[in-house]
Design a protein around this motif. Structure first.
Motif, PDB file in Angstrom:
ATOM      1  N   ASP A 139       7.209  41.243  60.566  1.00  0.00           N
ATOM      2  CA  ASP A 139       7.425  42.219  61.633  1.00  0.00           C
ATOM      3  C   ASP A 139       7.816  43.596  61.101  1.00  0.00           C
ATOM      4  O   ASP A 139       8.223  44.471  61.869  1.00  0.00           O
ATOM      5  N   SER A 140       7.646  43.813  59.802  1.00  0.00           N
ATOM      6  CA  SER A 140       7.982  45.102  59.185  1.00  0.00           C
ATOM      7  C   SER A 140       6.825  46.084  59.304  1.00  0.00           C
ATOM      8  O   SER A 140       5.684  45.707  59.561  1.00  0.00           O
ATOM      9  N   TYR A 141       7.159  47.343  59.083  1.00  0.00           N
ATOM     10  CA  TYR A 141       6.155  48.411  58.951  1.00  0.00           C
ATOM     11  C   TYR A 141       6.350  48.960  57.548  1.00  0.00           C
ATOM     12  O   TYR A 141       7.429  49.431  57.212  1.00  0.00           O
ATOM     13  N   VAL A 142       5.312  48.856  56.727  1.00  0.00           N
ATOM     14  CA  VAL A 142       5.436  49.303  55.343  1.00  0.00           C
ATOM     15  C   VAL A 142       4.275  50.220  54.964  1.00  0.00           C
ATOM     16  O   VAL A 142       3.231  50.232  55.615  1.00  0.00           O
ATOM     17  N   HIS A 143       4.504  50.992  53.913  1.00  0.00           N
ATOM     18  CA  HIS A 143       3.449  51.806  53.303  1.00  0.00           C
ATOM     19  C   HIS A 143       3.410  51.429  51.839  1.00  0.00           C
ATOM     20  O   HIS A 143       4.398  51.589  51.130  1.00  0.00           O
ATOM     21  N   ILE A 144       2.269  50.915  51.382  1.00  0.00           N
ATOM     22  CA  ILE A 144       2.216  50.361  50.028  1.00  0.00           C
ATOM     23  C   ILE A 144       2.213  51.425  48.941  1.00  0.00           C
ATOM     24  O   ILE A 144       2.409  51.104  47.782  1.00  0.00           O
ATOM     25  N   GLY A 145       2.034  52.689  49.279  1.00  0.00           N
ATOM     26  CA  GLY A 145       2.068  53.740  48.265  1.00  0.00           C
ATOM     27  C   GLY A 145       3.305  54.606  48.312  1.00  0.00           C
ATOM     28  O   GLY A 145       3.399  55.594  47.599  1.00  0.00           O
ATOM     29  N   TYR A 146       4.275  54.237  49.130  1.00  0.00           N
ATOM     30  CA  TYR A 146       5.438  55.093  49.352  1.00  0.00           C
ATOM     31  C   TYR A 146       6.173  55.428  48.057  1.00  0.00           C
ATOM     32  O   TYR A 146       6.488  56.583  47.797  1.00  0.00           O
ATOM     33  N   GLU A 147       6.438  54.425  47.229  1.00  0.00           N
ATOM     34  CA  GLU A 147       7.229  54.671  46.023  1.00  0.00           C
ATOM     35  C   GLU A 147       6.484  55.544  45.012  1.00  0.00           C
ATOM     36  O   GLU A 147       7.094  56.236  44.218  1.00  0.00           O
ATOM     37  N   VAL A 148       5.171  55.545  45.064  1.00  0.00           N
ATOM     38  CA  VAL A 148       4.383  56.406  44.185  1.00  0.00           C
ATOM     39  C   VAL A 148       4.370  57.829  44.731  1.00  0.00           C
ATOM     40  O   VAL A 148       4.461  58.800  43.989  1.00  0.00           O
ATOM     41  N   LEU A 149       4.274  57.949  46.045  1.00  0.00           N
ATOM     42  CA  LEU A 149       4.158  59.252  46.686  1.00  0.00           C
ATOM     43  C   LEU A 149       5.489  59.973  46.833  1.00  0.00           C
ATOM     44  O   LEU A 149       5.531  61.192  46.914  1.00  0.00           O
ATOM     45  N   CYS A 150       6.553  59.220  46.879  1.00  0.00           N
ATOM     46  CA  CYS A 150       7.867  59.808  47.142  1.00  0.00           C
ATOM     47  C   CYS A 150       8.877  59.288  46.116  1.00  0.00           C
ATOM     48  O   CYS A 150       9.383  58.179  46.256  1.00  0.00           O
ATOM     49  N   PRO A 151       9.179  60.086  45.110  1.00  0.00           N
ATOM     50  CA  PRO A 151      10.125  59.644  44.075  1.00  0.00           C
ATOM     51  C   PRO A 151      11.506  59.353  44.650  1.00  0.00           C
ATOM     52  O   PRO A 151      11.887  59.894  45.691  1.00  0.00           O
ATOM     53  N   PRO A 152      12.293  58.501  43.970  1.00  0.00           N
ATOM     54  CA  PRO A 152      13.646  58.176  44.437  1.00  0.00           C
ATOM     55  C   PRO A 152      14.481  59.440  44.655  1.00  0.00           C
ATOM     56  O   PRO A 152      14.398  60.394  43.881  1.00  0.00           O
ATOM     57  N   GLY A 153      15.239  59.439  45.740  1.00  0.00           N
ATOM     58  CA  GLY A 153      16.111  60.561  46.051  1.00  0.00           C
ATOM     59  C   GLY A 153      15.436  61.698  46.793  1.00  0.00           C
ATOM     60  O   GLY A 153      16.077  62.678  47.154  1.00  0.00           O
ATOM     61  N   ARG A 154      14.145  61.593  47.042  1.00  0.00           N
ATOM     62  CA  ARG A 154      13.408  62.633  47.759  1.00  0.00           C
ATOM     63  C   ARG A 154      13.002  62.095  49.121  1.00  0.00           C
ATOM     64  O   ARG A 154      12.860  60.902  49.316  1.00  0.00           O
ATOM     65  N   HIS A 155      12.780  62.969  50.070  1.00  0.00           N
ATOM     66  CA  HIS A 155      12.357  62.574  51.415  1.00  0.00           C
ATOM     67  C   HIS A 155      10.847  62.742  51.520  1.00  0.00           C
ATOM     68  O   HIS A 155      10.278  63.716  51.029  1.00  0.00           O
ATOM     69  N   TRP A 156      10.185  61.795  52.187  1.00  0.00           N
ATOM     70  CA  TRP A 156       8.725  61.819  52.285  1.00  0.00           C
ATOM     71  C   TRP A 156       8.185  63.077  52.946  1.00  0.00           C
ATOM     72  O   TRP A 156       7.081  63.517  52.669  1.00  0.00           O
ATOM     73  N   LEU A 157       8.950  63.721  53.828  1.00  0.00           N
ATOM     74  CA  LEU A 157       8.472  64.939  54.474  1.00  0.00           C
ATOM     75  C   LEU A 157       8.330  66.102  53.492  1.00  0.00           C
ATOM     76  O   LEU A 157       7.584  67.042  53.743  1.00  0.00           O
ATOM     77  N   GLU A 158       9.051  66.031  52.346  1.00  0.00           N
ATOM     78  CA  GLU A 158       8.890  67.062  51.323  1.00  0.00           C
ATOM     79  C   GLU A 158       7.478  67.054  50.750  1.00  0.00           C
ATOM     80  O   GLU A 158       7.044  68.025  50.148  1.00  0.00           O
ATOM     81  N   PHE A 159       6.777  65.962  50.916  1.00  0.00           N
ATOM     82  CA  PHE A 159       5.443  65.799  50.355  1.00  0.00           C
ATOM     83  C   PHE A 159       4.381  65.830  51.444  1.00  0.00           C
ATOM     84  O   PHE A 159       3.341  65.215  51.313  1.00  0.00           O
ATOM     85  N   GLN A 160       4.646  66.532  52.543  1.00  0.00           N
ATOM     86  CA  GLN A 160       3.709  66.682  53.661  1.00  0.00           C
ATOM     87  C   GLN A 160       3.417  65.360  54.357  1.00  0.00           C
ATOM     88  O   GLN A 160       2.345  65.172  54.905  1.00  0.00           O
ATOM     89  N   GLY A 161       4.350  64.430  54.339  1.00  0.00           N
ATOM     90  CA  GLY A 161       4.174  63.163  55.035  1.00  0.00           C
ATOM     91  C   GLY A 161       3.399  62.161  54.208  1.00  0.00           C
ATOM     92  O   GLY A 161       2.967  62.426  53.095  1.00  0.00           O
ATOM     93  N   LEU A 162       3.242  60.979  54.771  1.00  0.00           N
ATOM     94  CA  LEU A 162       2.504  59.909  54.096  1.00  0.00           C
ATOM     95  C   LEU A 162       1.020  60.010  54.431  1.00  0.00           C
ATOM     96  O   LEU A 162       0.662  60.286  55.565  1.00  0.00           O
ATOM     97  N   PRO A 163       0.162  59.764  53.462  1.00  0.00           N
ATOM     98  CA  PRO A 163      -1.267  59.775  53.768  1.00  0.00           C
ATOM     99  C   PRO A 163      -1.626  58.582  54.649  1.00  0.00           C
ATOM    100  O   PRO A 163      -0.900  57.589  54.699  1.00  0.00           O
TER     101      PRO A 163
END
Length: 187
Positions: A109-133
């Motif tokens: 029942d989770s919502y996941v993105h399999i590339g999140y850890e590659v796209l968003c380094p630890p300590g950074r927010h995903w919005l800094e990278f223009q969101g998730l593809p």
């Protein structure tokens, strides 16, 4: 978590990717592929041998590229109990690791993105990278619906809402210049 279906969207120009994609996903990964074709299947060599092809026509009053991208997310709410992966027509899976092995421990029942850890380094927010593809999102159809409001209004109303979202819930704010550029690019 186990992916039941992967959904793609494409134009006639990029449709040659479908036949190899559908074969790999169905025969090698045992995941049912679905492709939303923005165009006419008679203008392509697409086959439904290994997966479903759904034809769509653009609403000329809305951003074409957004219609194509959002259609993948919108398709998920049609089957609420199915676990979907949002795919990209020209990204061929090279290994079952990301799509099977790495997610089998995740609650269904989770919502996941399999590339999140590659796209968003630890300590950074995903919005800094223009969101998730778009490719890489995985969830049940009902979870996509709840997270994205897919059952709140029609597909066209959703596109309009995203284009005019002043809160930027879905990434970068869309301007009139963006709409003009992307509609010209899609033609």
């Amino acid at each position: 978590m186990k992916i039941d279906k992967v959904v793609f969207s494409t134009t006639e120009e990029f449709s040659p990717w479908w036949n190899i994609q559908s074969y790999i996903w169905k025969e090698k990964l045992n995941i049912e592929p679905v492709c939303i074709l923005w165009g006419d299947i008679n203008n392509t060599n697409m086959k439904d041998t290994y997966g479903e092809v759904i034809e769509k026509k653009y609403n000329p009053d809305l951003l074409k590229t957004l219609q194509m991208t959002w259609s993948k997310f919108h398709q998920t709410h049609m089957e609420p109990e199915t676990t979907w992966l949002i795919g990209d027509i020209d990204l061929i899976p090279l290994s079952k690791k990301y799509y099977i092995d790495d997610i089998e421990h995740i609650n269904e029942d989770s919502y996941v993105h399999i590339g999140y850890e590659v796209l968003c380094p630890p300590g950074r927010h995903w919005l800094e990278f223009q969101g998730l593809p778009a490719p890489g999102h995985i969830a049940k159809g009902k979870t996509f619906s709840k997270a994205l409001g897919l059952d709140e209004c029609s597909f066209d109303e959703q596109i309009y809402r995203i284009q005019n979202d002043h809160l930027c819930r879905f990434g970068q704010k869309t301007t009139d210049e963006h709409i003009q550029f992307y509609n010209n690019w899609a033609n």
